[in-house]
Design a protein around this motif. Structure first.
Motif, PDB file in Angstrom:
ATOM      1  N   THR A 175     -15.950 -86.050 -69.880  1.00 48.51           N
ATOM      2  CA  THR A 175     -17.111 -85.177 -69.690  1.00 48.51           C
ATOM      3  C   THR A 175     -16.780 -83.708 -69.439  1.00 48.51           C
ATOM      4  N   ALA A 176     -15.501 -83.326 -69.420  1.00 50.67           N
ATOM      5  CA  ALA A 176     -15.149 -81.909 -69.226  1.00 50.67           C
ATOM      6  C   ALA A 176     -15.033 -81.221 -70.582  1.00 50.67           C
ATOM      7  N   GLU A 177     -15.257 -79.917 -70.589  1.00 50.53           N
ATOM      8  CA  GLU A 177     -15.146 -79.156 -71.840  1.00 50.53           C
ATOM      9  C   GLU A 177     -13.702 -78.762 -72.146  1.00 50.53           C
ATOM     10  N   ARG A 178     -12.919 -78.564 -71.110  1.00 50.94           N
ATOM     11  CA  ARG A 178     -11.491 -78.234 -71.270  1.00 50.94           C
ATOM     12  C   ARG A 178     -10.833 -78.347 -69.901  1.00 50.94           C
ATOM     13  N   ILE A 179      -9.507 -78.275 -69.875  1.00 52.48           N
ATOM     14  CA  ILE A 179      -8.769 -78.315 -68.606  1.00 52.48           C
ATOM     15  C   ILE A 179      -7.951 -77.032 -68.515  1.00 52.48           C
ATOM     16  N   LEU A 180      -8.215 -76.254 -67.462  1.00 50.93           N
ATOM     17  CA  LEU A 180      -7.488 -74.998 -67.272  1.00 50.93           C
ATOM     18  C   LEU A 180      -6.515 -75.139 -66.112  1.00 50.93           C
ATOM     19  N   LEU A 181      -5.320 -74.631 -66.315  1.00 48.35           N
ATOM     20  CA  LEU A 181      -4.327 -74.594 -65.243  1.00 48.35           C
ATOM     21  C   LEU A 181      -4.571 -73.296 -64.472  1.00 48.35           C
ATOM     22  N   LYS A 182      -5.019 -73.431 -63.217  1.00 47.91           N
ATOM     23  CA  LYS A 182      -5.383 -72.234 -62.441  1.00 47.91           C
ATOM     24  C   LYS A 182      -4.137 -71.446 -62.077  1.00 47.91           C
ATOM     25  N   MET A 183      -4.090 -70.190 -62.502  1.00 49.03           N
ATOM     26  CA  MET A 183      -2.920 -69.352 -62.247  1.00 49.03           C
ATOM     27  C   MET A 183      -3.066 -68.557 -60.951  1.00 49.03           C
ATOM     28  N   GLY A 184      -4.305 -68.257 -60.584  1.00 52.33           N
ATOM     29  CA  GLY A 184      -4.495 -67.515 -59.342  1.00 52.33           C
ATOM     30  C   GLY A 184      -5.937 -67.096 -59.197  1.00 52.33           C
ATOM     31  N   SER A 185      -6.306 -66.717 -57.974  1.00 52.76           N
ATOM     32  CA  SER A 185      -7.637 -66.127 -57.774  1.00 52.76           C
ATOM     33  C   SER A 185      -7.533 -65.046 -56.710  1.00 52.76           C
ATOM     34  N   PHE A 186      -8.343 -64.029 -56.871  1.00 53.75           N
ATOM     35  CA  PHE A 186      -8.304 -62.876 -55.969  1.00 53.75           C
ATOM     36  C   PHE A 186      -9.617 -62.120 -56.118  1.00 53.75           C
TER      37      PHE A 186
END
Length: 387
Positions: free
Chosen positions: A56-67
């Motif tokens: 059911t997901a559209e894609r899988i992203l590897l989270k690199m960072g958030s700020f």
């Protein structure tokens, strides 16, 4: 200690609960649930398993960072602080495929894309000690989300959207996406022992996704992913193991009673070809048939469908009669349940009864409703069995 990663899985608005259940069933820990996306934590095998197993997901992203960033300097510095060299090889072909922003100071998608790219190049220059990158190696697409000035950046491990399972080469005129069809099926109590009929099956998406769920066929088994060749991140062996796991889980001896009807004999041929390509041709009976001829000898079955909803004016005029016919056919199956997704606001009026439940769901950009008409539960000792 195995490296742990945060992964972001975007999904259709309104279907986060189904995706959350899938992620938990795979054994991963949920970090946050937001509108239209879920962040979860897992080791390197999660990258391969999530792509191959999640329906059911559209894609899988590897989270690199958030700020946080309220101007382009902060966006540049925040992006540059991420250790890109640990993931991107020197010859990586990398670009920002998409930037979405909502309720934030930064709103120009194209400017965000070019600033993020520049910042990554600057960071990579320091590591690889070169002035320019050829970018003639494997692809590393990047996506950026900014919400209330909080930036999240992820590497897209899937590439082509996950709804493209690889089986649907032939498509009807208003197809429902595979991920949405799977999610809607999973919102119902249907299981492989119960009859399922889609009287507007088009190119076969609902019956095919149901058969894949019933036979436990992983949706990503027949396709490739961008991260297949990211040796620096996901070793090849991890992918082979995940594909082997998917192969071992298929229930080849399952019996199912799934049917798809459509008025157009050509589209029925196309649905048959798609089902065969998905490896579920033997589980589904397709035929050219009008919804007014919907009959079934079995009890406690399910109608799950995406009927026409008149995007064009001349079709709109035919809708009252069509939905009235749907209601009459359903009334002839007194112990059945019916689930339908449509953007037609008068659906209940012409079907002739109020839905027991109704969820608002966006099908692409179209605001739709998932009407749920619940039939009685089968008696405990009389679970309907196959012939």
């Amino acid at each position: 200690m195995e490296n742990m990663y945060e992964l972001i899985a975007p999904c259709h608005f309104g279907l986060e609960s189904v995706l959350k259940r899938e992620i938990l069933d795979l054994g991963y820990e949920i970090v946050t649930v937001e509108d239209g996306r879920i962040t979860f934590r897992g080791d390197v095998t999660a990258i391969a398993r999530a792509n191959i197993f999640i329906r059911t997901a559209e894609r899988i992203l590897l989270k690199m960072g958030s700020f946080r960033a309220t101007d382009f300097d902060e966006l540049f510095e925040g992006t540059k602080a991420i250790p890109w060299e640990e993931f991107l090889p020197r010859d990586a072909k990398f670009w920002v495929t998409k930037a979405t922003t909502n309720k934030s100071a930064l709103f120009s998608a194209s400017a965000i894309q070019s600033i993020v790219k520049k910042a990554i190049v600057e960071r990579m220059k320091q590591t690889y000690r070169v002035e320019r990158f050829e970018e003639d190696g494997d692809e590393y697409p990047i996506r950026v989300f900014i919400f209330k000035d909080q930036v999240s950046i992820g590497l897209d491990t899937s590439g082509t959207s996950l709804h493209k399972r690889g089986y649907r080469t032939l498509v009807g005129k208003a197809p429902i996406s595979e991920t949405l069809a799977a999610a809607l099926l999973m919102l119902t109590p249907w299981n492989k022992d119960r009859v399922l009929v889609d009287p507007f099956c088009g190119s076969g998406t609902f019956p095919i996704e149901a058969a894949m769920i019933g036979a436990n066929i992983a949706p990503g088994m027949m396709r490739e992913f961008t991260a297949d060749c990211w040796g620096k991140v996901v070793p090849k062996k991890v992918w082979y193991n995940a594909y082997d796991e998917a192969e071992d889980m298929i229930r080849r001896d399952v019996q199912m009673n799934i049917q798809g009807y459509d008025l157009d004999p050509e589209i029925v041929k196309c649905a048959k070809a798609n089902a065969k390509a998905a490896g579920v041709g033997d589980y589904i009976h397709f035929q050219a048939r009008d919804v007014k001829d919907l009959r079934h000898p079995k009890h406690y079955g399910f109608i799950i469908t995406n009927p026409p909803y008149g995007e064009r004016l001349e079709e709109k005029e035919a809708l009252p009669a069509l939905y009235k016919t749907i209601g009459e056919s359903f009334a002839n199956l007194p112990d059945w349940s019916m689930y339908l997704i449509t953007s037609y606001e008068d659906a209940e009026k012409y079907i002739g009864r109020k839905a027991d439940r109704n969820r608002k769901i966006y099908n692409g950009m179209i605001k739709s409703y998932f009407y749920q008409f619940m039939g009685p539960k089968p008696p405990k000792n009389k679970e309907p069995k196959e012939q």
